[in-house]
Design a protein around this motif. Structure first.
Motif, mmCIF file in Angstrom:
data_model
loop_
_atom_site.group_PDB
_atom_site.id
_atom_site.type_symbol
_atom_site.label_atom_id
_atom_site.label_comp_id
_atom_site.label_asym_id
_atom_site.label_seq_id
_atom_site.Cartn_x
_atom_site.Cartn_y
_atom_site.Cartn_z
ATOM 1 N N THR A 173 -68.211 8.973 47.178
ATOM 2 C CA THR A 173 -67.040 8.142 46.926
ATOM 3 C C THR A 173 -67.317 7.275 45.698
ATOM 4 O O THR A 173 -68.454 7.184 45.210
ATOM 5 C CB THR A 173 -66.753 7.238 48.139
ATOM 6 O OG1 THR A 173 -67.875 6.379 48.357
ATOM 7 C CG2 THR A 173 -66.483 8.071 49.383
ATOM 8 N N ASP A 174 -66.293 6.645 45.189
ATOM 9 C CA ASP A 174 -66.473 5.817 43.991
ATOM 10 C C ASP A 174 -67.491 4.707 44.193
ATOM 11 O O ASP A 174 -68.135 4.257 43.235
ATOM 12 C CB ASP A 174 -65.134 5.206 43.563
ATOM 13 C CG ASP A 174 -64.209 6.251 42.955
ATOM 14 O OD1 ASP A 174 -64.666 7.395 42.735
ATOM 15 O OD2 ASP A 174 -63.023 5.929 42.720
ATOM 16 N N GLY B 68 -60.922 5.959 46.252
ATOM 17 C CA GLY B 68 -62.272 6.289 45.813
ATOM 18 C C GLY B 68 -62.656 7.732 46.053
ATOM 19 O O GLY B 68 -63.768 8.146 45.701
ATOM 20 N N TRP B 69 -61.735 8.521 46.665
ATOM 21 C CA TRP B 69 -62.066 9.933 46.894
ATOM 22 C C TRP B 69 -60.832 10.833 46.784
ATOM 23 O O TRP B 69 -60.949 12.037 46.590
ATOM 24 C CB TRP B 69 -62.669 10.112 48.293
ATOM 25 C CG TRP B 69 -63.570 11.316 48.397
ATOM 26 C CD1 TRP B 69 -64.910 11.353 48.189
ATOM 27 C CD2 TRP B 69 -63.171 12.669 48.705
ATOM 28 N NE1 TRP B 69 -65.386 12.624 48.349
ATOM 29 C CE2 TRP B 69 -64.332 13.468 48.676
ATOM 30 C CE3 TRP B 69 -61.962 13.272 49.005
ATOM 31 C CZ2 TRP B 69 -64.322 14.826 48.921
ATOM 32 C CZ3 TRP B 69 -61.941 14.640 49.254
ATOM 33 C CH2 TRP B 69 -63.114 15.400 49.219
#
Length: 731
Positions: A522-523, A587-588
């Motif tokens: 994820t980010d 984030g994904w």
């Protein structure tokens, strides 16, 4: 009995101051039949010739005690209906098999003349009657409707000149016992007592070699039922009391009598057991089938899924757990345009209970897509017992129903044949490892799996083991046949540490798997994998397979930032499902469309390979009909067909930062729609979302597999068609 048109038997048998022999003689004389004279040298009595038309002497007898409005009025509505429904079934069986049926009734002569005012049980009737007269006090009084044996429902009412109604004016049913003995004697030629009016049923000899089975039912467990059981036992009868066909106005007394008193004098049999003994509910009329089903619902027949759950049309039913049960058939349809289906939850692990719940909801509420169909629960019985795992259950009477979590008893199986080749990690390796062999350097070459090795029977499969200097760690050591949400996984840094986690008993199997290099994070740097849900359906031809993948699959995200050096489970093993659609997960979400398509393609290739290898197979069965017991596979004369089968399961995929997707394992029993989520104390926002997600997924899967309209839906919901495959059929 020999001359029904003369209607004398019923009139004479009720004369109370008459010996048994005199009654028999009078009947025969009035019928103008010749009665041989009593031999003066015969000290016992007359041997009455057996009737040429009677063959009931070896058949069971049914006794029904106090089926009168005056007594039934003391029962609550539910108990009364339970009794009547149960008796509908019992009486139909007795009539079908031509048993003698005796109705025992408490009925006093006019003015309670024969009842002493001091009588502990009935003296109050006499006292009140003297004060208030017939109109106010006529309980069990001859000539009043409440004292008559019920005439409705007709299914259980005595048949004139066929069934025997025996009345009494005292607590002990002497007249009933005499009538039963006379019936047996007149049909078998057994010597009967030649005595004056007996003071009790035990006067005179017990009938010799009497092993007659007698089923006992009634409306007053603590009264006539228990005393009748005692007196019949004294006469040598094998007394069987039918649990659900016995009631009492005091539930505590009823339970005490059933549990502690009646078993002393005879055996206690459940209604389902009785039905099974009679050949199964499919041999009964539609009215009795419906009565049984309605009775089962009210009786809260329990299931293995919930030991105290009711057998209702809105919840899953049981293996009593129908204690030991027997068999119904499809209930009567509610209308000519409504088709009724039966579903049975036998408590097998999996999604059966949830499927049952969803099926029961069809046709309820405002959902018009289910119009014309109705699902009902079907009770269970013990199938067999295992010393290790305990009791296993099947539908009552081992029926084949429309849906059941035991494949043998269902028209459609919710388990795939060969599922272990996907579920067990070492077997799955043979399928997902598409390019079996090595890469020239002695290492396995995998298409979708990371480096994976199998350790079984104390050695490495094919002699292939991780190199001691392999630096592709961390490594995951998993028990091959366990899916415990990460609990059966050990994590080590390098290959030299693997051996410490391998136990050597021959029944232990392990897979050792390298981690995914450069996982797609994820980010904010957390590791994730996709719980990729799959629906696989095999048609009833046994060779056509259809695959669907779920567009609303979920992510499992680690709570920690990822590092290859952090061996904690929270960091490396992502098991907790994220309560948000992947395409909406901050984030994904930017990766989802591409990753989904690759997972879909990879899953299709793996499933196609499993089918081509013959690991997933069509499920053969002996042809049988709904509502009929399953038949033995040993009979080659019966045609063999294939059973439709399906399963919803998950494939664990992990993407890397280079655009690849890697399959880790399959889970044929994924943790979805978990029962503990039903408990409000275990619910939170995350679990609420997951429960809604899982129910929608399973509901949409059922609509594909068991379409409510009877036709394949045009809209699969979130399910995405992923391909059709065909096996060779040589299975």
């Amino acid at each position: 009995q020999q001359c029904p048109p003369c209607n004398l038997h019923e009139n004479i048998i009720h004369q109370r101051n008459t010996s048994t022999l005199y009654v028999a003689q009078t009947i025969l004389e009035e019928c103008k039949m010749n009665l041989p004279s009593i031999s003066p040298t015969d000290p016992v009595g007359e041997r009455i010739p057996p009737s040429s038309s009677s063959s009931n002497n070896n058949k069971p007898i049914l006794v029904i005690c106090d089926l009168q409005s005056d007594l039934l009025g003391s029962l609550d509505a539910s108990s009364k209906q339970d009794l009547l429904d149960a008796l509908c079934i019992v009486v139909e069986a007795a009539r079908k098999h031509q048993w003698n049926i005796f109705y025992s009734a408490l009925q006093f002569s006019s003015g309670y003349q024969q009842v002493p005012a001091s009588h502990k049980l009935y003296g109050a009737f006499c006292k009140l009657h003297k004060k208030l007269g017939d109109k106010a006090v006529h309980w069990f009084l001859e000539g009043w409707e409440g004292s008559q044996v019920l005439k409705e429902p007709a299914m259980i009412a005595p048949r004139p000149q066929v069934d025997t109604v025996v009345t009494r004016e005292q607590h002990l049913p002497h007249e009933l016992i005499q009538s039963i003995l006379l019936s047996l004697s007149s049909s078998s030629g057994t010597i009967i007592p030649n005595a004056a009016e007996p003071k009790s049923s035990t006067d005179g000899p017990i009938i010799q070699n009497n092993t007659q089975k007698l089923y006992l039912t009634g409306a007053k467990a603590s009264g006539s039922v228990q005393i009748t059981a005692q007196m019949l036992m004294d006469q040598g009868f094998e007394v069987c009391c039918i649990d659900e066909a016995i009631q009492d106005d005091n539930s505590q007394k009823k339970q005490a009598v059933l549990q502690h008193i009646l078993p002393i004098y005879g055996s206690l049999v459940s209604l389902p057991e009785f039905v099974e003994q009679m050949g199964g509910l499919e041999t009964f009329s539609k009215e009795s089938q419906q009565a049984f089903l309605e009775h089962s619902k009210r009786q809260r027949v329990t299931t293995p899924a919930t030991a105290t759950a009711a057998l209702t049309t809105t919840s899953a039913a049981s293996p009593t757990k129908a204690s030991e049960n027997s068999k119904p058939v499809a209930p009567t349809k509610s209308s000519s345009s409504t088709k009724t289906f039966l579903a049975c939850d036998c408590g097998r692990r999996g999604h059966g209970a949830k499927y049952m719940e969803l099926l029961m909801k069809r046709g309820h509420g405002n959902n018009n897509s289910h119009a014309g169909t109705r699902w009902q629960t079907y009770p269970t019985q013990i199938w067999y017992e295992d010393m290790v795992h305990g009791e296993y259950y099947c539908p009552l009477g081992k029926q084949v129903v429309d849906f059941c979590d035991e494949p043998e008893f269902s028209t459609i199986s919710m388990y795939l044949l060969g599922r272990e080749w996907l579920d067990e990690k070492d077997k799955f390796l043979d399928i997902a490892n598409v390019n079996n062999g090595d890469d020239g350097a002695g290492q396995q070459q995998c298409c979708y799996m990371p480096k994976t090795y199998c350790f079984e029977k104390g050695k490495w499969r094919h002699g292939l083991a991780p190199d001691n200097d392999d630096e592709d760690g961390p490594w995951f050591v998993k028990e091959a046949n366990k899916n415990l949400g990460g609990a059966a996984i050990n994590i080590v840094t390098n290959t030299s540490e693997i051996a410490a986690h391998l136990l050597f008993p021959n029944d232990r199997r392990y897979v050792v798997q390298a981690h995914i290099k450069d996982p797609l994070l994820t980010d904010d740097g957390r590791k994730t994998h996709i719980k990729f849900y799959v629906l696989l359906v095999c048609a009833d031809d046994g060779i056509t397979w259809t695959l669907y993948t779920y567009k609303a699959s979920l992510l499992s995200i680690s709570p920690n930032q990822w590092s290859a050096n952090d061996l904690s489970h929270d960091t490396q093993v992502t098991i907790h499902r994220h309560p948000e659609p992947p395409e909406e997960t901050q984030g994904w979400k930017q990766h989802w469309n591409e990753v989904y398509q690759k997972c879909k393609e990879g899953t299709a290739q793996i499933i196609q390979r499993a089918i081509a290898m013959g690991k997933l197979k069509g499920r053969k069965r002996v042809k049988s009909k709904i509502g009929k017991p399953t038949e033995s596979d040993d009979d080659d004369s019966k045609s063999t067909v294939f059973q439709k089968q399906f399963e919803v399961f998950s494939v664990d995929w992990m993407p890397d930062s280079h655009g690849n997707v890697w399959v880790l394992e399959c889970n044929l029993s994924p943790a979805i729609a978990q029962p503990e989520f039903e408990d409000p104390s275990h619910r939170d926002a995350r679990r609420d979302y997951l429960m809604r997600h899982d129910e929608a997924m399973l509901r949409e899967a059922l609509e594909i597999v068991l379409p409510s309209s009877g036709q394949q839906p045009s809209d699969y919901g979130h399910w995405d068609f992923a391909g059709t495959f065909h096996s060779s059929g040589e299975q």
